[in-house]
Design a protein around this motif. Structure first.
Motif, mmCIF file in Angstrom:
data_model
loop_
_atom_site.group_PDB
_atom_site.id
_atom_site.type_symbol
_atom_site.label_atom_id
_atom_site.label_comp_id
_atom_site.label_asym_id
_atom_site.label_seq_id
_atom_site.Cartn_x
_atom_site.Cartn_y
_atom_site.Cartn_z
ATOM 1 N N ILE A 132 19.540 -0.307 13.894
ATOM 2 C CA ILE A 132 18.883 -0.781 12.865
ATOM 3 C C ILE A 132 17.439 0.338 12.541
ATOM 4 O O ILE A 132 17.000 0.925 13.721
ATOM 5 C CB ILE A 132 18.043 -2.211 13.580
ATOM 6 C CG1 ILE A 132 19.167 -3.263 14.067
ATOM 7 C CG2 ILE A 132 16.864 -2.455 12.902
ATOM 8 C CD1 ILE A 132 19.714 -3.847 12.736
ATOM 9 N N SER A 133 17.190 0.589 11.365
ATOM 10 C CA SER A 133 16.156 1.449 11.123
ATOM 11 C C SER A 133 14.936 0.866 11.075
ATOM 12 O O SER A 133 14.820 -0.311 10.434
ATOM 13 C CB SER A 133 16.666 2.275 9.719
ATOM 14 O OG SER A 133 15.549 2.933 9.277
ATOM 15 N N THR A 134 13.852 1.278 11.486
ATOM 16 C CA THR A 134 12.445 1.078 11.075
ATOM 17 C C THR A 134 11.696 2.103 10.299
ATOM 18 O O THR A 134 10.427 2.048 10.295
ATOM 19 C CB THR A 134 11.698 0.805 12.616
ATOM 20 O OG1 THR A 134 11.649 2.265 13.164
ATOM 21 C CG2 THR A 134 12.398 -0.267 13.728
ATOM 22 N N GLU A 135 12.429 2.824 9.686
ATOM 23 C CA GLU A 135 11.883 3.829 8.900
ATOM 24 C C GLU A 135 11.538 3.360 7.545
ATOM 25 O O GLU A 135 12.413 2.577 6.782
ATOM 26 C CB GLU A 135 12.829 4.747 8.542
ATOM 27 C CG GLU A 135 12.705 6.216 7.612
ATOM 28 C CD GLU A 135 11.866 7.040 8.433
ATOM 29 O OE1 GLU A 135 11.863 7.187 9.797
ATOM 30 O OE2 GLU A 135 10.740 7.436 7.714
ATOM 31 N N PRO A 136 10.198 3.542 7.224
ATOM 32 C CA PRO A 136 9.664 2.907 5.870
ATOM 33 C C PRO A 136 10.428 3.325 4.597
ATOM 34 O O PRO A 136 10.544 4.906 4.654
ATOM 35 C CB PRO A 136 8.224 3.250 5.905
ATOM 36 C CG PRO A 136 8.030 3.486 7.371
ATOM 37 C CD PRO A 136 9.093 3.897 7.921
ATOM 38 N N GLN A 137 11.061 2.753 3.906
ATOM 39 C CA GLN A 137 11.661 3.427 2.711
ATOM 40 C C GLN A 137 11.837 2.550 1.467
ATOM 41 O O GLN A 137 12.671 2.509 0.612
ATOM 42 C CB GLN A 137 13.108 3.951 2.899
ATOM 43 C CG GLN A 137 14.162 2.858 3.571
ATOM 44 C CD GLN A 137 15.583 3.446 3.523
ATOM 45 O OE1 GLN A 137 16.294 2.802 3.371
ATOM 46 N NE2 GLN A 137 15.857 4.593 3.530
ATOM 47 N N GLU A 138 10.831 1.436 1.381
ATOM 48 C CA GLU A 138 10.975 0.488 0.369
ATOM 49 C C GLU A 138 10.591 0.983 -0.742
ATOM 50 O O GLU A 138 11.191 0.344 -2.007
ATOM 51 C CB GLU A 138 9.997 -0.562 0.758
ATOM 52 C CG GLU A 138 10.480 -1.556 1.656
ATOM 53 C CD GLU A 138 9.193 -2.269 2.573
ATOM 54 O OE1 GLU A 138 9.756 -2.994 3.174
ATOM 55 O OE2 GLU A 138 8.028 -2.274 1.977
ATOM 56 N N LEU A 139 9.981 2.284 -0.972
ATOM 57 C CA LEU A 139 9.856 2.775 -2.351
ATOM 58 C C LEU A 139 10.824 3.342 -3.252
ATOM 59 O O LEU A 139 10.913 3.504 -4.245
ATOM 60 C CB LEU A 139 8.275 3.827 -2.280
ATOM 61 C CG LEU A 139 6.964 2.921 -1.973
ATOM 62 C CD1 LEU A 139 5.938 3.914 -1.862
ATOM 63 C CD2 LEU A 139 6.818 1.695 -2.454
ATOM 64 N N ILE B 38 3.676 -1.357 7.087
ATOM 65 C CA ILE B 38 3.659 -0.035 7.595
ATOM 66 C C ILE B 38 3.583 0.927 6.354
ATOM 67 O O ILE B 38 4.464 0.915 5.593
ATOM 68 C CB ILE B 38 4.621 0.168 8.514
ATOM 69 C CG1 ILE B 38 4.105 -0.611 9.802
ATOM 70 C CG2 ILE B 38 4.334 1.770 9.093
ATOM 71 C CD1 ILE B 38 5.374 -0.568 10.865
ATOM 72 N N GLN B 39 2.750 2.095 6.241
ATOM 73 C CA GLN B 39 2.631 2.765 5.277
ATOM 74 C C GLN B 39 2.583 4.131 5.814
ATOM 75 O O GLN B 39 1.819 4.502 6.398
ATOM 76 C CB GLN B 39 1.789 2.541 4.199
ATOM 77 C CG GLN B 39 1.739 3.788 2.975
ATOM 78 C CD GLN B 39 1.014 3.162 1.876
ATOM 79 O OE1 GLN B 39 -0.004 2.363 1.619
ATOM 80 N NE2 GLN B 39 1.459 3.609 0.544
ATOM 81 N N ASN B 40 3.599 5.071 5.368
ATOM 82 C CA ASN B 40 3.592 6.547 5.954
ATOM 83 C C ASN B 40 2.631 7.202 4.992
ATOM 84 O O ASN B 40 2.150 6.943 4.104
ATOM 85 C CB ASN B 40 5.008 7.105 5.426
ATOM 86 C CG ASN B 40 6.202 6.789 6.424
ATOM 87 O OD1 ASN B 40 5.856 6.262 7.638
ATOM 88 N ND2 ASN B 40 7.213 6.850 6.084
ATOM 89 N N ASP B 41 2.143 8.391 5.718
ATOM 90 C CA ASP B 41 1.250 9.228 5.007
ATOM 91 C C ASP B 41 1.853 9.880 3.902
ATOM 92 O O ASP B 41 3.067 9.935 3.983
ATOM 93 C CB ASP B 41 0.630 10.199 6.378
ATOM 94 C CG ASP B 41 -0.160 9.705 7.166
ATOM 95 O OD1 ASP B 41 -0.638 8.575 6.888
ATOM 96 O OD2 ASP B 41 -0.110 10.306 8.226
ATOM 97 N N GLY B 42 1.140 10.240 3.018
ATOM 98 C CA GLY B 42 1.581 11.099 2.040
ATOM 99 C C GLY B 42 1.586 10.443 0.558
ATOM 100 O O GLY B 42 1.335 9.299 0.711
#
Lengths: 349, 349
Positions: A132-139, B38-42
């Motif tokens: 399960i990924s918790t990496e933000p990538q919604e954009l 959660i929002q990544n930097d950049g």
């Protein structure tokens, strides 16, 4: 990394408007379809080995189906399969709390079967695990779904753009618990149709892949409505040249002649939203252009072989502003009307 | 390890009986509640960096809610929270295709809110990942749920024991996508009640843990119905001695005086099924005996403090044969009647 609470957003989420008029159901319920059973060797002992491995069972790789049968049934079922990263909830309402296509087609008399595909949503039990990924990538998905160039929406977008709706929309995504296996999904979908009886298959996006093979394999599929499918199939000797478009190469999906012939016995409609220009600096838009062109080739081939295929790019019929999620946007019922009219022309209502 | 297909089982799955009479809805839909962003930097760049990490968002840790509002609403909501390894589907039907408690309480006029808790089912997006297990262990749960000693069911069990029903039941389980965090669940549940308005909280099993804290925290919780809760709370200075029972130690859940006082302002009913003998060679039965005794202590304490708590061990009122999944067994509506009568006595209907 910022981390903030969504409390205020959700508190502000406006109460959904009640149905303009009621919805009368003859039945509703849930069931699983498809899947396998794995049994460990050995004999299970509940007294001395409740948590040992011996003889233990795992039921996995099934789909989960929520069905509703309207009082005034028209005798047709409608089976709806979500796309990548989604669950059936996308058919059940909109981010701004209006009716979804599920409500629309129930009112038209269809018995709806809303699927969570194997290894997704409430059908999470899996024989093959996935991290399960918790990496933000919604954009990335906002872009791929042709909503705009974050934080801007496309000009005249039909997507509800208030903060709460955007928040609700992103929360629709739900991860895979195991790898996506189109054959596993197809096998489960065939069993959904065994249960539903004759009906219309509606797929969204990636759901199109197992959708085409399900339609070829199940006699119960009466017609296919593919909302922006991830690809379209071709007989192996008629595969178009793949097109390099954006991040992905877009090619036809190879299908045996036998399956292709079975598929095109059924009427097919494929619908694309707006914002698919002939050329673009945006890889996501180039991807969808290549997909749309491939769909036109598919349409020509099917119709030249005596089939009944319609590809609609919504701006061509005067409907503008739609993204990949047309079934949840402000004009979602206008697009449902287009589909209903197409079904009506084929006496599938 | 054996691996076999469930095709035949599912083909044999009998069509659900239609409702005896229709169900009229004023509205239905889905929404998310709670969670974080959660929002990544950049800065996100859709043209050159669609899949880069910069500026990307993750919406996670929300609950997902399917709600239905009956035409003849009684003005009360009912929010239902599943137990360990389950999703909301358990309330929506039975393994043998009959009506679930959701249908029952809709008919009685309650607006139902069926929750998939954060990191489960259609609410899978998580800020903390969990490994998905593919280890078979369903017979551990069959045992823990007091269904019998596999492959035998308990004598006079109310569980539907045909092969298809057992298959359907096991397929209800769905894994956690992230670790179970009772505070995250409680925070989401409070927001569900903000949306539902005043209503009854129904919890099953592990759902009881965040259930007690939700009931203490939300003024909208009018009453608590706990179906075999995993534990019961006590003020920190009144915690009973933990009991070593089977695989688990059973103790009270420590709660602040303030929260406990807020909780017991609300009427509470706790219901246990059958097969909880005073002594047993089965660790699972010893666990539930210890839990039942703890619930009786809780009942005495609450009532001595002026609260309104009822603990029912179903055999004591002549209802026999129920496991941990009483809401899905053959007499599920008889047990719903017990609950409705309790609600009626408190004018919560």
């Amino acid at each position: 990394m910022k981390k903030f609470s969504a409390v205020l957003l959700v508190l502000a989420f406006s109460a959904a408007a009640l149905f303009a008029d009621g919805l009368s159901l003859a039945d509703q319920g849930v069931f699983s379809a498809g899947g396998i059973v794995i049994q460990n060797d050995g004999v299970f002992d509940p007294v001395n080995g409740q948590y040992s491995t011996y003889g233990q069972l795992l039921h996995a790789d099934h789909a989960n189906i929520f069905y509703q049968i309207p009082e005034n049934s028209n005798g047709h079922s409608m089976v709806l399969l979500h796309g990548y990263g989604q669950s059936r909830m996308g058919w059940m309402g909109t981010p701004d709390g209006r009716d979804g296509w599920n409500d629309y087609f129930l009112r038209k008399g269809y018995s709806t079967y809303l699927v969570d595909q194997p290894r997704r949503g409430e059908a999470g039990q899996t024989s093959v695990a996935s991290a399960i990924s918790t990496e933000p990538q919604e954009l990335a998905w906002f872009t791929q779904f042709r909503m705009g160039r974050w934080p801007l929406f496309n000009m005249n977008s039909q997507f509800p753009q208030d903060e709460e709706s955007i928040d609700q929309f992103f929360r629709q995504m739900t991860p895979d618990t195991g790898n996506i296996d189109f054959d596993v999904i197809k096998d489960a979908m065939i069993e959904v149709f065994d249960k539903s009886g004759p009906g219309i298959l509606v797929t969204h996006s990636q759901g199109g892949f197992p959708g085409w093979t399900t339609a070829a394999a199940s006699d119960n599929v009466e017609a296919v409505i593919a909302i922006e499918p991830g690809g379209v199939p071709f007989p192996e000797d008629k595969l178009p040249e793949p097109v390099d478009a954006g991040y992905y190469s877009v090619g036809g999906i190879p299908m045996s002649d036998e399956d292709f012939d079975a598929l095109i016995e059924k009427p097919i409609i494929i619908i694309y939203g707006d914002y698919i220009p002939e050329d673009s600096d945006l890889p996501a838009e180039r991807f969808w252009r290549a997909g749309l062109e491939m769909a036109y080739e598919f349409e020509d081939l099917v119709n030249s072989m005596g089939g009944d295929c319609t590809v609609i790019y919504l701006p061509d019929i005067g409907i503008r502003g739609n993204s990949h999620f047309m079934f949840q946007e402000k004009n979602n019922m206008e697009i449902a009307d287009v589909i209903y009219s197409w079904l009506d022309d084929r006496e599938l209502c």
